[in-house]
Write a protein that holds these residues in place. Structure first.
Motif, PDB file in Angstrom:
ATOM      1  N   UNK A  21      98.531  66.811  11.997  1.00 22.81           N
ATOM      2  CA  UNK A  21      97.840  67.495  10.797  1.00 22.81           C
ATOM      3  C   UNK A  21      96.966  66.406  10.164  1.00 22.81           C
ATOM      4  N   UNK A  22      97.600  65.262   9.895  1.00 24.65           N
ATOM      5  CA  UNK A  22      96.883  64.044   9.270  1.00 24.65           C
ATOM      6  C   UNK A  22      95.618  63.865  10.096  1.00 24.65           C
ATOM      7  N   UNK A  23      95.887  63.762  11.435  1.00 26.75           N
ATOM      8  CA  UNK A  23      94.444  63.451  12.225  1.00 26.75           C
ATOM      9  C   UNK A  23      93.653  64.464  12.176  1.00 26.75           C
ATOM     10  N   UNK A  24      93.877  65.460  12.139  1.00 25.84           N
ATOM     11  CA  UNK A  24      92.808  66.835  12.086  1.00 25.84           C
ATOM     12  C   UNK A  24      91.862  66.540  10.677  1.00 25.84           C
ATOM     13  N   UNK A 126      89.998  50.540  18.085  1.00 21.90           N
ATOM     14  CA  UNK A 126      89.297  51.914  18.041  1.00 21.90           C
ATOM     15  C   UNK A 126      89.498  52.636  16.881  1.00 21.90           C
ATOM     16  N   UNK A 127      90.110  52.366  15.693  1.00 17.23           N
ATOM     17  CA  UNK A 127      90.172  52.989  14.766  1.00 17.23           C
ATOM     18  C   UNK A 127      88.620  52.587  13.922  1.00 17.23           C
ATOM     19  N   UNK A 128      88.417  51.243  14.115  1.00 15.33           N
ATOM     20  CA  UNK A 128      87.192  50.747  13.539  1.00 15.33           C
ATOM     21  C   UNK A 128      86.052  51.409  14.181  1.00 15.33           C
ATOM     22  N   UNK A 129      86.098  51.252  15.615  1.00 18.20           N
ATOM     23  CA  UNK A 129      84.952  51.440  16.418  1.00 18.20           C
ATOM     24  C   UNK A 129      84.744  53.059  16.621  1.00 18.20           C
ATOM     25  N   UNK A 130      85.924  53.764  16.915  1.00 21.55           N
ATOM     26  CA  UNK A 130      85.458  55.303  17.191  1.00 21.55           C
ATOM     27  C   UNK A 130      86.838  56.008  16.694  1.00 21.55           C
ATOM     28  N   UNK A 131      86.832  56.089  15.395  1.00 23.98           N
ATOM     29  CA  UNK A 131      88.091  56.750  14.746  1.00 23.98           C
ATOM     30  C   UNK A 131      88.395  58.161  15.447  1.00 23.98           C
ATOM     31  N   UNK A 132      87.222  58.861  15.658  1.00 26.28           N
ATOM     32  CA  UNK A 132      87.512  60.245  16.283  1.00 26.28           C
ATOM     33  C   UNK A 132      88.290  60.346  17.649  1.00 26.28           C
ATOM     34  N   UNK A 133      87.874  59.104  18.254  1.00 29.96           N
ATOM     35  CA  UNK A 133      88.559  59.058  19.698  1.00 29.96           C
ATOM     36  C   UNK A 133      90.098  58.821  19.424  1.00 29.96           C
ATOM     37  N   UNK A 134      90.549  57.889  18.365  1.00 31.37           N
ATOM     38  CA  UNK A 134      91.856  57.765  17.990  1.00 31.37           C
ATOM     39  C   UNK A 134      92.425  59.379  17.643  1.00 31.37           C
ATOM     40  N   UNK A 135      91.778  60.050  16.662  1.00 30.66           N
ATOM     41  CA  UNK A 135      92.479  61.168  16.383  1.00 30.66           C
ATOM     42  C   UNK A 135      92.466  62.161  17.284  1.00 30.66           C
ATOM     43  N   UNK A 136      91.587  62.285  18.382  1.00 27.43           N
ATOM     44  CA  UNK A 136      91.754  63.210  19.420  1.00 27.43           C
ATOM     45  C   UNK A 136      92.966  62.807  20.389  1.00 27.43           C
ATOM     46  N   UNK A 137      93.293  61.550  20.220  1.00 20.54           N
ATOM     47  CA  UNK A 137      94.436  61.086  21.028  1.00 20.54           C
ATOM     48  C   UNK A 137      95.616  61.481  20.291  1.00 20.54           C
ATOM     49  N   UNK A 138      95.722  61.311  19.149  1.00 12.63           N
ATOM     50  CA  UNK A 138      96.777  61.767  18.391  1.00 12.63           C
ATOM     51  C   UNK A 138      97.046  63.478  18.513  1.00 12.63           C
TER      52      UNK A 138
END
Length: 316
Positions: A21-24, A126-138
């Motif tokens: 939920x936090x990632x979303x 990845x959080x600094x360069x492409x945070x959306x990629x990290x959130x999709x992974x979560x």
């Protein structure tokens, strides 16, 4: 089942769901922050993000001045924030480890691999360069955890406590998102008119609960606040709606019923029935904020009752 075992299973599921939920919410906030808007509006969006999780004061105490980078760091990896994604996935893994013998090998390995991979992701930048990629992974790891659980575990009390944790957490989160976003819409002057600005605002809210495509399929029309509220509160076929969550809570409570849980089942059944037979016009007339505030209080009370009846009692 031992209450301590049930407690670990319940909180393993709640922490996994909370991380998702936090990632979303963070992902949607990043996407909307890229739209043309004033500095004040962008800051208001990040403050709303903290407000949903009741973390505004904790953030202000640590950082003082608000900026997107610090909010991301606080909500993703800050060890002092028990609701950060890193803290939630760590707690989920620790609860799974405590009941390793109750879980299937696949479920345990999924939880453990998620925790191990998280360390690598956060260290990779990845959080600094492409945070959306990290959130999709979560989100993907949370989906995987639920799928593996349903696909490999015996349908006994263990899985019912896991499902209870998942849907109590989801109900809490959906109601918080709705309350904060509708309140934010009033402050920002967003109305029912189908302006481009309004469309992106309500579309972002729907995407935060994977509801945008569902909305289009159900209503086939412009996005309006009333229909967004109806979809996320009263539609039992919308997986993250309050009614859908309470459907699951009531069903799973019934499966683990014991000698002292009858009052808790009645409490949950009453809340479920009120949603099942409500209409959105009555809710809006009574006040959406008031309705959601009361729902949050009752979900909190329901969680406490579940703890008293089945789990390790909460500290006084």
């Amino acid at each position: 089942m031992l209450s301590r075992t049930a407690d670990h299973l319940f909180w393993m599921a709640r922490y996994t769901e909370r991380a998702e939920n936090t990632a979303r919410m963070l992902d949607v906030n990043i996407q909307t922050s890229m739209l043309p808007q004033s500095i004040e509006s962008a800051e208001q969006g990040w403050r709303a993000m903290l407000g949903i999780s009741e973390l505004q004061s904790a953030f202000d105490k640590k950082y003082g001045v608000l900026n997107a980078k610090d909010v991301l760091d606080f909500m993703v990896r800050d060890p002092d924030n028990p609701s950060s994604i890193a803290a939630c996935l760590t707690e989920a893994r620790e609860n799974a480890r405590a009941v390793r013998g109750t879980l299937t090998t696949e479920v345990w390995e999924t939880q453990n691999a998620t925790w191990l991979d998280m360390q690598q992701h956060l260290n990779s930048g990845v959080l600094e360069n492409d945070p959306s990629q990290f959130f999709e992974w979560v989100k993907y790891r949370s989906h995987l955890s639920r799928g593996v659980t349903l696909g490999t575990m015996l349908k006994d009390e263990a899985i019912h406590f896991i499902r209870l944790g998942t849907f109590l957490e989801r109900a809490d989160n959906t109601s918080r998102i709705l309350d904060v976003k509708f309140h934010g819409a009033k402050e920002a002057g967003i109305s029912e008119k189908a302006t481009q600005r309004d469309f992106y605002y309500w579309a972002a809210l729907l995407r935060s609960v994977s509801g945008f495509e569902i909305y289009r399929k159900v209503y086939r029309d412009v996005i309006t606040p009333e229909r967004v509220a109806e979809l996320l509160i009263l539609r039992g076929d919308m997986p993250r709606s309050l009614l859908a969550c309470m459907d699951e809570v009531v069903q799973n409570l019934k499966q683990v019923s014991n000698d002292v849980s009858s009052d808790t089942e009645r409490f949950a059944g009453k809340l479920h029935a009120e949603l099942q037979f409500a209409c959105i016009e009555d809710i809006l007339e009574a006040g959406l904020h008031e309705t959601l505030t009361e729902f949050l209080q009752r979900i909190f009370e329901l969680g406490n009752r579940v703890s008293r009846n089945f789990l390790v009692p909460l500290a006084a």
